[in-house]
Design a protein around this motif. Structure first.
Motif, PDB file in Angstrom:
ATOM      1  N   THR A 190     -13.392 -27.554   1.312  1.00 33.99           N
ATOM      2  CA  THR A 190     -13.749 -27.708  -0.092  1.00 33.99           C
ATOM      3  C   THR A 190     -15.266 -27.711  -0.257  1.00 33.99           C
ATOM      4  O   THR A 190     -16.024 -27.943   0.698  1.00 33.99           O
ATOM      5  N   ILE A 194     -12.618 -28.175 -11.845  1.00 31.59           N
ATOM      6  CA  ILE A 194     -12.092 -27.538 -10.638  1.00 31.59           C
ATOM      7  C   ILE A 194     -12.104 -26.034 -10.865  1.00 31.59           C
ATOM      8  O   ILE A 194     -11.442 -25.526 -11.773  1.00 31.59           O
ATOM      9  N   VAL A 199     -11.018 -22.556  -9.383  1.00 29.35           N
ATOM     10  CA  VAL A 199      -9.988 -22.165  -8.426  1.00 29.35           C
ATOM     11  C   VAL A 199      -9.793 -20.650  -8.406  1.00 29.35           C
ATOM     12  O   VAL A 199      -9.892 -19.987  -9.443  1.00 29.35           O
ATOM     13  N   GLY A 242      -7.680 -19.187  -5.084  1.00 29.70           N
ATOM     14  CA  GLY A 242      -6.451 -19.583  -4.393  1.00 29.70           C
ATOM     15  C   GLY A 242      -5.581 -18.472  -3.883  1.00 29.70           C
ATOM     16  O   GLY A 242      -4.553 -18.741  -3.253  1.00 29.70           O
ATOM     17  N   THR A 287     -14.293 -27.000  -5.646  1.00 29.98           N
ATOM     18  CA  THR A 287     -13.496 -25.831  -5.264  1.00 29.98           C
ATOM     19  C   THR A 287     -12.850 -26.076  -3.908  1.00 29.98           C
ATOM     20  O   THR A 287     -13.498 -26.594  -2.991  1.00 29.98           O
ATOM     21  N   ASN A 327      -7.152 -23.150  -0.720  1.00 35.97           N
ATOM     22  CA  ASN A 327      -5.810 -23.592  -0.330  1.00 35.97           C
ATOM     23  C   ASN A 327      -5.176 -22.644   0.679  1.00 35.97           C
ATOM     24  O   ASN A 327      -5.692 -21.553   0.949  1.00 35.97           O
ATOM     25  N   GLU A 365       0.138 -23.388  -2.837  1.00 37.57           N
ATOM     26  CA  GLU A 365      -1.232 -23.353  -3.348  1.00 37.57           C
ATOM     27  C   GLU A 365      -1.503 -24.539  -4.273  1.00 37.57           C
ATOM     28  O   GLU A 365      -2.552 -25.197  -4.185  1.00 37.57           O
ATOM     29  N   ASP A 387      -1.767 -27.884  -2.387  1.00 35.49           N
ATOM     30  CA  ASP A 387      -3.078 -28.106  -1.782  1.00 35.49           C
ATOM     31  C   ASP A 387      -4.132 -28.445  -2.827  1.00 35.49           C
ATOM     32  O   ASP A 387      -5.004 -29.298  -2.593  1.00 35.49           O
ATOM     33  N   GLN A 388      -4.071 -27.769  -3.979  1.00 36.55           N
ATOM     34  CA  GLN A 388      -5.033 -28.085  -5.027  1.00 36.55           C
ATOM     35  C   GLN A 388      -4.866 -29.528  -5.511  1.00 36.55           C
ATOM     36  O   GLN A 388      -5.844 -30.217  -5.829  1.00 36.55           O
ATOM     37  N   VAL A 391      -9.752 -27.435 -15.335  1.00 33.97           N
ATOM     38  CA  VAL A 391      -9.538 -26.405 -14.315  1.00 33.97           C
ATOM     39  C   VAL A 391      -9.808 -25.032 -14.920  1.00 33.97           C
ATOM     40  O   VAL A 391      -9.512 -24.781 -16.092  1.00 33.97           O
ATOM     41  N   THR A 393      -4.648 -21.486 -12.566  1.00 28.39           N
ATOM     42  CA  THR A 393      -5.097 -22.371 -13.646  1.00 28.39           C
ATOM     43  C   THR A 393      -3.959 -22.691 -14.609  1.00 28.39           C
ATOM     44  O   THR A 393      -3.713 -23.861 -14.942  1.00 28.39           O
ATOM     45  N   LEU A 427      -1.248 -24.786 -12.721  1.00 26.01           N
ATOM     46  CA  LEU A 427      -1.659 -26.176 -12.524  1.00 26.01           C
ATOM     47  C   LEU A 427      -1.581 -26.957 -13.832  1.00 26.01           C
ATOM     48  O   LEU A 427      -1.109 -28.096 -13.867  1.00 26.01           O
TER      49      LEU A 427
END
Length: 708
Positions: free
Chosen positions: A471, A489, A491, A493, A525, A528, A550, A553-554, A574, A584, A587
């Motif tokens: 990260t 965040i 991302v 990924g 960031t 993943n 993914e 892990d995020q 995000v 995005t 999530l």
């Protein structure tokens, strides 16, 4: 609470807290033009078959001896301009020999003799030409006009390689949506006697409608877009003989829509090697074809995998051999090199690394060693290595931690090494490989030294299965650990990408650092599982279930952030683009209550709308994997929205077509859910140029206004 560990060494880059100058988002986005990125040497390259390198300085081309690093010759722009008065600046040099410079000059390739200050050759071609590729042996340029392929020589500007009126058939361009490492569609033979080329028949590929709003009235712009589970292109390989000026085709039946890639000529120009991949992408046949007959001679080897096989590199023949070559394969879990013969014999596995080999730089004069690039033990870095072709013993050439971009001299004696790391903006060095000595020829100053910029740290977390997750944490200037900071965040990924690297700014774009300081944010960031340069197991765990691991892990990253006393866990936003847009929206909608705000650019929202080659590799077809497609479909979760969501899409995006955002908006209306939307008219998948300032400002303003 998940357990996490921190690197024993955390790279922290302090640019100081007393500077008075601030950087605007606009200047950050246009940073390359504003002098906010480290300086480098332009036109830096080796003179072929020599220990001399050139670079551009003060409108001159300087020739330097690698042994002494002294300038031994200088060519001024004014000198070149006397021969080419239409030039307004020093051109980019494509090739350089002991006597000649080769460069593009509008719609021509120029070969300039810098010893006699005269034109050696001029090869002019159509001003509308695209996909041009020059070959010094043939003294010719291959190029495309619309869907056909042509060659220009010093005496003939338009030799037709193909003359096909059917617009569904495209010659001389990259095929298969530029997957499998494909970056072009033409391939000159080693001595320039032949030109091989890709051809695709898109008759079975559906038209996708895009609209040009800059006409009066607006007009339809159909593109060919093969969606997952639907008709795909049919590929061919053509061979043009420059002496007979005849075109023939290799005898390959691709009516089953299988893929052709990694095209390689044998050094004697008698054969073409081709990797053939079934549409399911779980089996590769590496075949040899006769140039004379077009017939398959033999299958050199086969590879299969229950998840996917994805050859991405051409074969590289050993020096002075027409039979032995090096092949890249992930068959043992990491990208390594294998030596084969054209008879199909596996001579040996040359490298046996538990890290990823990323390229071949060349060989030494003796032909005993090959020089390669790879991550080394730290996947966030890139290095050069020397490998003995007989024993496989290797030595690391680039010893400084960081990300190295290297060029090997033709004789393998010296290396041009451009590198950076979290604390080093850019150093360019000439490395004497035999003496193991590096001499810096450029040490770039820190371009941000006078600006109010914060810090960047690397932190390593643990996934649920114990895998290391790398990260990057960007903190604002004047960071105060006793305060609470909101988080953005950022991302991506997805496969074939790596966001966190030991390079200048840690792989971040400058606007992220500026946003962190200007708005007092933490910008975080995480790479993943599924992302690049970590080996096949790390990358392939996503198969048939994009988004699941993914996101897991995020969310490990989110848990880490929430554990920090200085993070406001109620203010986490995000943002991501393309696969990052898919991440995005996923999530935000599949984990309600965690994020207050999301901005998704060019998002994949339903994988059945994505292209055959990429989509089916990771998800199989919608018919084969309906459960996986349904679970990944963002539309199914729109009613979960808890916070603010902005979708952004280029109106003529040919990569993630607008249907992704449009259908998600349609579902939001159906579910009576309010979301926001913005389109960039006539922009494709990425918003480029000065309009990118508008994009970044819109995204960041939306986050600041709503992440409360």
């Amino acid at each position: 609470m998940k357990k996490f560990t921190t690197l024993l060494f955390i790279f922290t880059f302090f640019l100081g807290f007393s500077q008075q100058k601030n950087i605007s988002i606009e200047d950050a986005v246009l940073g390359y033009y504003k002098g906010l990125y480290p300086t480098s040497l332009y036109n830096l390259q080796w003179v072929s078959n020599s220990n001399t390198y050139i670079y551009q300085k003060d409108n001159n081309l300087l020739f330097s001896d690698a042994k002494s690093n002294n300038v031994i010759q200088k060519i001024s722009f004014e000198t070149i301009q006397k021969t080419y008065p239409e030039l307004r600046r020093l051109p980019y040099i494509q090739e350089i020999t002991a006597t000649n410079l080769t460069f593009s000059n509008r719609n021509a390739i120029e070969v300039y003799n810098y010893k006699t200050n005269s034109k050696e050759n001029t090869i002019a071609f159509d001003e509308n030409a695209q996909n041009s590729e020059y070959n010094a042996h043939a003294k010719a340029v291959a190029y495309t006009l619309d869907n056909n392929l042509f060659i220009a020589t010093t005496t003939n500007a338009k030799i037709a390689v193909t003359e096909i009126s059917d617009k569904n058939i495209v010659s001389g361009q990259a095929i298969h949506r530029s997957e499998f490492g494909i970056v072009k569609g033409t391939f000159w033979s080693p001595e320039g006697n032949y030109l091989a080329f890709y051809q695709k028949d898109e008759t079975n590929v559906t038209d996708y409608p895009l609209v040009d709003i800059n006409t009066y009235p607006a007009t339809l712009m159909n593109i060919k877009y093969p969606m997952a589970g639907q008709g795909s292109e049919i590929a061919k390989i053509g061979i043009f003989n420059l002496k007979t000026q005849k075109t023939s085709y290799l005898d390959i039946d691709t009516t089953d829509e299988h893929y052709l890639t990694n095209l390689t000529w044998t050094p004697d120009e008698k054969y073409v090697l081709v990797a053939e991949i079934n549409r399911e992408q779980n089996h590769v046949w590496y075949n040899r074809y006769s140039v004379e007959t077009g017939k398959k001679v033999n299958t050199l080897f086969e590879e299969s995998n229950s998840k996917w096989t994805e050859p991405e590199f051409d074969a590289v023949f050993l020096p002075k051999s027409t039979t032995n070559f090096l092949w890249f394969s992930e068959r043992d879990g990491f990208m390594n090199l294998y030596e084969y013969t054209t008879d199909g014999k596996l001579v040996k596995q040359l490298t046996k690394f538990n890290w990823v080999v990323t390229g071949i730089l060349g060989f030494d004069e003796s032909g005993k060693n090959v020089f390669i690039t790879g991550t080394g033990e730290d996947a966030r870095e890139s290095h050069a290595f020397k490998v003995n072709l007989k024993s496989g013993k290797y030595a690391k050439i680039t010893v400084q931690n960081g990300t190295h971009y290297t060029q090997l001299s033709t004789n393998g004696n010296y290396l041009i090494d451009n590198y950076s790391n979290l604390t080093t903006p850019n150093i360019t060095a000439i490395t004497d490989i035999n003496k193991k000595k590096a001499t810096s020829i450029l040490i770039a100053e820190n371009p941000l030294a006078d600006y109010n910029i914060g810090t960047t740290e690397f932190v390593t977390l643990k996934a649920n299965d114990g895998t290391d997750l790398y990260t990057r944490v960007i903190k604002p200037a004047n960071f105060d650990a006793t305060k609470k900071y909101p988080v953005l965040i950022y991302v991506y990924g997805g496969p074939h990408a790596q966001m966190v690297t030991n390079s200048w700014l840690g792989g971040a774009n400058l606007w992220m650092d500026v946003f962190a300081t200007n708005e007092n944010y933490i910008v975080f960031t995480l790479d993943n599982r599924g992302s690049a340069n970590r080996g096949f197991a790390f990358e392939s765990i996503i198969h048939r279930n994009l988004g699941n691991v993914e996101m897991e892990d995020q969310l490990t990253g989110v848990d880490y952030l929430k554990s920090l006393n200085y993070v406001d866990s109620n203010r986490i936003a995000v943002n991501g683009w393309s696969f990052g847009g898919f991440m995005t929206t996923s999530l935000m909608l599949r984990n309600p209550g965690i994020f207050t705000t999301a901005v998704a650019g060019g998002p994949v929202t339903d994988w059945k709308y994505y292209e055959v080659m990429y989509g089916e590799r990771y998800m199989d077809t919608p018919q084969e994997n309906p459960e996986g497609y349904e679970k990944a479909k963002v539309h199914n979760y729109i009613k979960n929205l808890d916070g603010k969501l902005l979708l952004i899409h280029g109106s003529v995006d040919p990569t993630v077509v607008p249907q992704h955002s449009m259908t998600l908006l349609q579902e939001a209306v159906k579910q009576k859910v309010q979301i926001d939307f913005f389109t960039y008219p006539m922009h494709e998948h990425n918003v480029r140029g000065v309009d990118r300032v508008h994009l970044i400002e819109k995204m960041m303003n939306y986050i600041v206004e709503n992440n409360k």
